[in-house]
Write a protein that holds these residues in place. Structure first.
Motif, PDB file in Angstrom:
ATOM      1  N   ARG A  86      41.111  -7.390   2.371  1.00 28.44           N
ATOM      2  CA  ARG A  86      42.101  -8.165   3.108  1.00 28.44           C
ATOM      3  C   ARG A  86      42.816  -7.254   4.094  1.00 28.44           C
ATOM      4  O   ARG A  86      43.443  -6.276   3.694  1.00 28.44           O
ATOM      5  CB  ARG A  86      43.124  -8.821   2.177  1.00 28.44           C
ATOM      6  CG  ARG A  86      44.028  -9.795   2.929  1.00 28.44           C
ATOM      7  CD  ARG A  86      45.022 -10.502   2.043  1.00 28.44           C
ATOM      8  NE  ARG A  86      46.153  -9.667   1.675  1.00 28.44           N
ATOM      9  CZ  ARG A  86      47.323 -10.132   1.264  1.00 28.44           C
ATOM     10  NH1 ARG A  86      47.507 -11.447   1.161  1.00 28.44           N
ATOM     11  NH2 ARG A  86      48.292  -9.304   0.939  1.00 28.44           N
ATOM     12  N   ILE A 128      44.289 -17.748  15.085  1.00 29.55           N
ATOM     13  CA  ILE A 128      45.169 -18.794  14.590  1.00 29.55           C
ATOM     14  C   ILE A 128      46.310 -18.960  15.573  1.00 29.55           C
ATOM     15  O   ILE A 128      46.777 -17.975  16.151  1.00 29.55           O
ATOM     16  CB  ILE A 128      45.680 -18.463  13.158  1.00 29.55           C
ATOM     17  CG1 ILE A 128      46.448 -19.630  12.556  1.00 29.55           C
ATOM     18  CG2 ILE A 128      46.521 -17.187  13.166  1.00 29.55           C
ATOM     19  CD1 ILE A 128      46.713 -19.464  11.054  1.00 29.55           C
ATOM     20  N   GLY A 143      48.846 -23.819  13.506  1.00 30.27           N
ATOM     21  CA  GLY A 143      47.944 -23.753  12.368  1.00 30.27           C
ATOM     22  C   GLY A 143      46.488 -23.984  12.698  1.00 30.27           C
ATOM     23  O   GLY A 143      45.640 -23.993  11.802  1.00 30.27           O
ATOM     24  N   THR A 182      42.844 -23.020  13.822  1.00 30.64           N
ATOM     25  CA  THR A 182      42.085 -21.794  13.631  1.00 30.64           C
ATOM     26  C   THR A 182      40.747 -21.869  14.354  1.00 30.64           C
ATOM     27  O   THR A 182      40.244 -22.951  14.670  1.00 30.64           O
ATOM     28  CB  THR A 182      41.832 -21.506  12.143  1.00 30.64           C
ATOM     29  OG1 THR A 182      41.132 -22.623  11.565  1.00 30.64           O
ATOM     30  CG2 THR A 182      43.122 -21.268  11.398  1.00 30.64           C
ATOM     31  N   THR A 213      38.779 -15.691   6.279  1.00 33.45           N
ATOM     32  CA  THR A 213      39.870 -16.638   6.446  1.00 33.45           C
ATOM     33  C   THR A 213      41.064 -15.938   7.071  1.00 33.45           C
ATOM     34  O   THR A 213      41.500 -14.898   6.568  1.00 33.45           O
ATOM     35  CB  THR A 213      40.288 -17.248   5.101  1.00 33.45           C
ATOM     36  OG1 THR A 213      39.158 -17.874   4.483  1.00 33.45           O
ATOM     37  CG2 THR A 213      41.384 -18.285   5.308  1.00 33.45           C
ATOM     38  N   SER A 230      45.075 -16.110   8.098  1.00 30.88           N
ATOM     39  CA  SER A 230      46.300 -16.799   7.695  1.00 30.88           C
ATOM     40  C   SER A 230      47.489 -15.996   8.187  1.00 30.88           C
ATOM     41  O   SER A 230      47.337 -14.846   8.612  1.00 30.88           O
ATOM     42  CB  SER A 230      46.358 -16.977   6.181  1.00 30.88           C
ATOM     43  OG  SER A 230      46.378 -15.719   5.526  1.00 30.88           O
ATOM     44  N   GLU A 231      48.668 -16.616   8.133  1.00 31.34           N
ATOM     45  CA  GLU A 231      49.850 -15.893   8.565  1.00 31.34           C
ATOM     46  C   GLU A 231      51.017 -16.244   7.667  1.00 31.34           C
ATOM     47  O   GLU A 231      51.114 -17.358   7.150  1.00 31.34           O
ATOM     48  CB  GLU A 231      50.177 -16.181  10.028  1.00 31.34           C
ATOM     49  CG  GLU A 231      50.361 -17.649  10.359  1.00 31.34           C
ATOM     50  CD  GLU A 231      50.542 -17.863  11.863  1.00 31.34           C
ATOM     51  OE1 GLU A 231      50.592 -16.885  12.630  1.00 31.34           O
ATOM     52  OE2 GLU A 231      50.641 -19.041  12.261  1.00 31.34           O
ATOM     53  N   ASP A 232      51.869 -15.272   7.481  1.00 34.43           N
ATOM     54  CA  ASP A 232      53.105 -15.455   6.719  1.00 34.43           C
ATOM     55  C   ASP A 232      54.239 -15.220   7.699  1.00 34.43           C
ATOM     56  O   ASP A 232      54.564 -14.069   8.015  1.00 34.43           O
ATOM     57  CB  ASP A 232      53.145 -14.469   5.553  1.00 34.43           C
ATOM     58  CG  ASP A 232      54.350 -14.682   4.654  1.00 34.43           C
ATOM     59  OD1 ASP A 232      55.382 -15.201   5.139  1.00 34.43           O
ATOM     60  OD2 ASP A 232      54.283 -14.315   3.479  1.00 34.43           O
ATOM     61  N   TYR A 250      47.002 -12.130   8.243  1.00 31.55           N
ATOM     62  CA  TYR A 250      46.005 -11.591   7.317  1.00 31.55           C
ATOM     63  C   TYR A 250      44.600 -12.032   7.707  1.00 31.55           C
ATOM     64  O   TYR A 250      44.405 -13.079   8.318  1.00 31.55           O
ATOM     65  CB  TYR A 250      46.292 -12.083   5.895  1.00 31.55           C
ATOM     66  CG  TYR A 250      47.656 -11.733   5.380  1.00 31.55           C
ATOM     67  CD1 TYR A 250      48.689 -12.677   5.392  1.00 31.55           C
ATOM     68  CD2 TYR A 250      47.926 -10.462   4.890  1.00 31.55           C
ATOM     69  CE1 TYR A 250      49.954 -12.362   4.928  1.00 31.55           C
ATOM     70  CE2 TYR A 250      49.190 -10.138   4.406  1.00 31.55           C
ATOM     71  CZ  TYR A 250      50.198 -11.090   4.436  1.00 31.55           C
ATOM     72  OH  TYR A 250      51.446 -10.770   3.972  1.00 31.55           O
ATOM     73  N   GLN A 267      41.342 -12.362   5.335  1.00 32.55           N
ATOM     74  CA  GLN A 267      40.647 -12.229   4.054  1.00 32.55           C
ATOM     75  C   GLN A 267      39.155 -12.240   4.319  1.00 32.55           C
ATOM     76  O   GLN A 267      38.631 -13.204   4.884  1.00 32.55           O
ATOM     77  CB  GLN A 267      41.026 -13.373   3.116  1.00 32.55           C
ATOM     78  CG  GLN A 267      40.324 -13.334   1.769  1.00 32.55           C
ATOM     79  CD  GLN A 267      40.724 -12.131   0.932  1.00 32.55           C
ATOM     80  OE1 GLN A 267      41.904 -11.808   0.831  1.00 32.55           O
ATOM     81  NE2 GLN A 267      39.743 -11.470   0.327  1.00 32.55           N
TER      82      GLN A 267
END
Length: 125
Positions: free
Chosen positions: A19, A51, A55, A57, A68, A70-72, A79, A81
């Motif tokens: 990751r 992304i 949201g 992608t 995959t 993703s974001e925080d 990220y 993965q």
């Protein structure tokens, strides 16, 4: 402007997972597209995953179903993965950002203004 710092690269055997993280700092008030690209010596840079702030992608064909993005937003971190890694996934991976951007029809963009320094991923067979 934003500053991007990647981490999480390393060496892994084929079939393994990693990751990657991209820490974003600076002016994070704008709506950004965030992206991961990769490049190996002698080859063109390849879009891996992107992304946008809605949201949406987009993925490169070679990583669909395995990677995959993703974001925080609370941590200002993006990220990637990566599962089922193969030797051909070995590359320097770069995080990128483009302000006021939106992904359309799951198509990868190549117009990113801000770049990190990269993190190396090596997959052995």
């Amino acid at each position: 402007q934003v500053q991007l710092v990647e981490s999480g690269g390393g060496s892994v055997q084929a079939g393994g997972s990693l990751r990657l993280s991209c820490a974003v700092s600076g002016d994070t008030s704008q709506n950004y597209c965030m992206a991961w690209f990769r490049q190996t010596p002698g080859k063109e840079r390849e879009g891996v995953a992107q992304i946008d702030s809605y949201g949406n992608t987009a993925y490169g064909d070679s990583v669909k179903g395995r990677f995959t993005i993703s974001e925080d937003n609370a941590k200002n971190t993006v990220y990637l993965q990566m599962n089922s890694l193969q030797p051909e996934d070995s590359a320097m991976y770069y995080c990128a950002a483009e302000p006021w951007c939106r992904l359309l029809l799951s198509r990868l963009r190549d117009d990113f203004s801000f770049w990190g320094q990269g993190t190396q991923v090596t997959v052995s067979s």
